[in-house]
Write a protein that holds these residues in place. Structure first.
Motif, PDB file in Angstrom:
ATOM      1  N   LYS A  32       0.825  -1.208   0.000  1.00 42.80           N
ATOM      2  CA  LYS A  32       0.000   0.000   0.000  1.00 42.80           C
ATOM      3  C   LYS A  32       0.859   1.258   0.000  1.00 42.80           C
ATOM      4  N   LEU A  33       2.014   1.210   0.616  1.00 39.68           N
ATOM      5  CA  LEU A  33       2.874   2.382   0.712  1.00 39.68           C
ATOM      6  C   LEU A  33       3.799   2.543  -0.485  1.00 39.68           C
ATOM      7  N   ASP A  34       3.898   1.557  -1.360  1.00 40.87           N
ATOM      8  CA  ASP A  34       4.755   1.642  -2.546  1.00 40.87           C
ATOM      9  C   ASP A  34       3.999   2.367  -3.653  1.00 40.87           C
ATOM     10  N   LEU A  35       4.047   3.694  -3.606  1.00 42.63           N
ATOM     11  CA  LEU A  35       3.266   4.498  -4.542  1.00 42.63           C
ATOM     12  C   LEU A  35       3.735   4.340  -5.980  1.00 42.63           C
ATOM     13  N   LYS A  36       5.035   4.192  -6.184  1.00 46.40           N
ATOM     14  CA  LYS A  36       5.558   4.045  -7.549  1.00 46.40           C
ATOM     15  C   LYS A  36       5.005   2.776  -8.197  1.00 46.40           C
ATOM     16  N   ALA A  37       5.030   1.677  -7.478  1.00 41.28           N
ATOM     17  CA  ALA A  37       4.524   0.414  -8.025  1.00 41.28           C
ATOM     18  C   ALA A  37       3.021   0.498  -8.265  1.00 41.28           C
ATOM     19  N   ARG A  38       2.298   1.137  -7.349  1.00 41.87           N
ATOM     20  CA  ARG A  38       0.853   1.274  -7.533  1.00 41.87           C
ATOM     21  C   ARG A  38       0.528   2.133  -8.748  1.00 41.87           C
ATOM     22  N   ALA A  39       1.290   3.216  -8.954  1.00 45.10           N
ATOM     23  CA  ALA A  39       1.073   4.077 -10.114  1.00 45.10           C
ATOM     24  C   ALA A  39       1.372   3.330 -11.413  1.00 45.10           C
ATOM     25  N   GLN A  40       2.453   2.552 -11.414  1.00 42.99           N
ATOM     26  CA  GLN A  40       2.796   1.774 -12.609  1.00 42.99           C
ATOM     27  C   GLN A  40       1.719   0.738 -12.909  1.00 42.99           C
ATOM     28  N   GLN A  41       1.194   0.097 -11.867  1.00 42.06           N
ATOM     29  CA  GLN A  41       0.140  -0.901 -12.061  1.00 42.06           C
ATOM     30  C   GLN A  41      -1.124  -0.245 -12.616  1.00 42.06           C
ATOM     31  N   ARG A  42      -1.486   0.913 -12.085  1.00 43.60           N
ATOM     32  CA  ARG A  42      -2.681   1.619 -12.561  1.00 43.60           C
ATOM     33  C   ARG A  42      -2.500   2.063 -14.011  1.00 43.60           C
ATOM     34  N   ALA A  43      -1.313   2.554 -14.356  1.00 44.57           N
ATOM     35  CA  ALA A  43      -1.042   2.968 -15.734  1.00 44.57           C
ATOM     36  C   ALA A  43      -1.152   1.785 -16.682  1.00 44.57           C
TER      37      ALA A  43
END
Length: 81
Positions: A32-43
């Motif tokens: 949840k705190l890994d914003l870069k990975a979450r942004a890449q997944q959403r993209a």
């Protein structure tokens, strides 16, 4: 046996279960705190939704963009007249 009625094996099993639960919780918090990975997944999800299997843009999205640009252009043209 201990005074509370549980054996050492049961206590060890309980401790191991709690460790596994804690490890799972920490892993969830890290993701949840890994914003870069979450942004890449959403993209990647949005890219998959916006493109066909071959990787080209979906025709309905292109048509929607053309209509939107045309409407905005018409509104700008009417305001400047």
């Amino acid at each position: 046996m201990s005074t509370n009625g549980t054996s050492p094996d049961e206590i060890e099993a309980d401790i191991e279960r709690q460790r596994e639960e804690l490890a799972a919780t920490v892993t969830q918090l890290q993701s949840k705190l890994d914003l870069k990975a979450r942004a890449q997944q959403r993209a990647a999800e949005l890219r998959d939704r916006a493109t066909t299997e071959s990787g080209s843009p979906r025709p309905e999205l292109i048509a929607g963009a053309v209509v939107t640009v045309a409407v905005i252009g018409l509104l700008v043209w009417r305001r400047t007249r």
